[in-house]
Scaffold this motif. Structure first.
Motif, mmCIF file in Angstrom:
data_model
loop_
_atom_site.group_PDB
_atom_site.id
_atom_site.type_symbol
_atom_site.label_atom_id
_atom_site.label_comp_id
_atom_site.label_asym_id
_atom_site.label_seq_id
_atom_site.Cartn_x
_atom_site.Cartn_y
_atom_site.Cartn_z
ATOM 1 N N ALA A 77 0.766 -1.241 0.082
ATOM 2 C CA ALA A 77 0.004 0.122 0.105
ATOM 3 C C ALA A 77 0.804 1.313 -0.032
ATOM 4 O O ALA A 77 0.574 2.318 -0.780
ATOM 5 N N THR A 78 2.030 1.247 0.707
ATOM 6 C CA THR A 78 2.919 2.408 0.921
ATOM 7 C C THR A 78 4.037 2.504 0.007
ATOM 8 O O THR A 78 4.977 2.971 0.248
ATOM 9 N N SER A 79 4.114 1.576 -1.024
ATOM 10 C CA SER A 79 5.184 1.209 -2.022
ATOM 11 C C SER A 79 6.441 1.077 -1.251
ATOM 12 O O SER A 79 7.489 1.473 -1.860
ATOM 13 N N GLY A 80 6.268 0.426 -0.484
ATOM 14 C CA GLY A 80 7.872 -0.035 0.458
ATOM 15 C C GLY A 80 8.187 0.838 1.547
ATOM 16 O O GLY A 80 9.107 0.595 2.178
ATOM 17 N N ALA A 81 7.417 2.013 1.819
ATOM 18 C CA ALA A 81 7.806 2.789 2.931
ATOM 19 C C ALA A 81 7.600 2.147 4.216
ATOM 20 O O ALA A 81 8.501 2.633 5.222
ATOM 21 N N VAL A 82 6.600 1.252 4.440
ATOM 22 C CA VAL A 82 6.559 0.632 5.687
ATOM 23 C C VAL A 82 7.055 -0.863 5.400
ATOM 24 O O VAL A 82 6.395 -1.696 4.390
ATOM 25 N N ASN A 83 8.126 -1.397 6.061
ATOM 26 C CA ASN A 83 8.398 -2.920 5.930
ATOM 27 C C ASN A 83 9.361 -3.301 7.017
ATOM 28 O O ASN A 83 9.714 -2.277 7.889
ATOM 29 N N PRO A 84 9.267 -4.682 7.519
ATOM 30 C CA PRO A 84 9.944 -4.989 8.681
ATOM 31 C C PRO A 84 11.396 -4.862 8.653
ATOM 32 O O PRO A 84 12.014 -5.220 9.745
ATOM 33 N N LEU A 85 11.967 -4.381 7.668
ATOM 34 C CA LEU A 85 13.441 -4.383 7.571
ATOM 35 C C LEU A 85 14.055 -3.073 7.910
ATOM 36 O O LEU A 85 15.354 -2.546 7.719
#
Length: 285
Positions: A77-85
């Protein structure tokens, strides 16, 4: 209502119940928080997350599937702005396991994180050392778990972990704390059998404009939005949306999940989702 107040996972918890919790229920709550923290905290040397960050390998956890499925949706949804890394990006700015708050140049997190991390319902694994950070939704997940532990407790229930809460029973009226003045609220909401989670740039802030809400693509703290609030049946999804709302794509994810929300810009304007039940004292102009 009686209140049990204690510290855990770096925040103050308040559990309100119609009757005082007995020793057994308190022990079960403590055990569940300890289990989750031991598996997912990047601030603990003995946690599974720390081990995988150092050596690679796997984490056996009943939370793996639910949380990483949600992260996949957040990332898309955020084009990778939020991710667990994003953990290494947070470390670079000083929000590390020792809470050094000594900033180094920002680093971007790998946006194609699913190439490195795989998961099933009960396990997450990394093909190489990878430090995970589940802060975008982990506290909400834990609020849900604690509420489930107390499912057999009769009467009303409020599980509040530093402002991320889940309510069962009677209506609870909650103020939406102003991010620049904790003595004020920008609005109020009435919760019943629902969860409310919030995020703000004034929490876990340090140095010159540094805070914990980063764009994983750049490793730089966000600047447009100051605070977000999300309302959902479950705290994990509310917590996830509260994070996503700092980025483009957040409102669309909220709509697809059926989550209502409020957010406030750094210059003091507020907006909300069309069906949000909150009463706001300030609105978007």
């Amino acid at each position: 209502m009686t209140i049990w107040r204690f510290d855990a996972i770096g925040t103050v918890w308040e559990i309100e119940t119609s009757h005082e919790l007995d020793t057994d229920h308190r022990a079960r709550v403590g055990a569940e928080i300890e289990r989750f923290d031991r598996e997912w905290s990047r601030f603990r040397e003995d946690s599974s997350v720390t081990r995988v960050g150092r050596d690679g390998g796997s984490i056996s956890s009943a939370d793996a599937g639910a949380m990483l499925d949600a992260y996949r949706d957040l990332s898309r949804a955020t084009s990778g702005a939020v991710n667990p890394l994003v953990a290494d990006s947070l470390d670079a700015l000083g929000y590390d396991a020792s809470y050094s708050f000594i900033a180094r140049p920002p680093i971007a997190a790998p946006t194609e994180w699913t190439d490195l991390v795989r998961w099933t319902a009960a396990e997450a694994s990394a093909s190489a050392p990878a430090l995970l950070d589940v802060g975008a939704l982990g506290k909400g997940r834990l609020v849900d778990l604690v509420a489930a532990v107390l499912d057999d407790v009769s009467g009303d229930l409020v599980v509040d972990a530093g402002g991320d809460m889940r309510v069962r029973g009677d209506v609870v009226r909650v103020g939406l704390e102003h991010p620049y003045d904790p003595t004020k609220a920008i609005g109020v909401i009435e919760l019943q059998d629902a969860a409310l989670c919030a995020s703000a740039i004034n929490r876990r802030a340090w140095g010159d404009g540094l805070h914990h809400v980063l764009d994983a693509r750049t490793g730089v703290p966000v600047r447009t939005w100051a605070a977000t609030w999300a309302i959902a049946p479950e705290a994990m999804r509310a917590d996830a949306v509260a994070t996503a709302l700092f980025f483009e794509g957040g409102p669309e994810l909220a709509a697809s999940w059926g989550v209502e929300w409020v957010r406030m810009t750094t210059d003091g304007r507020a907006e909300r989702s069309p069906g949000c039940p909150a009463q706001l004292f300030t609105t978007r102009r």
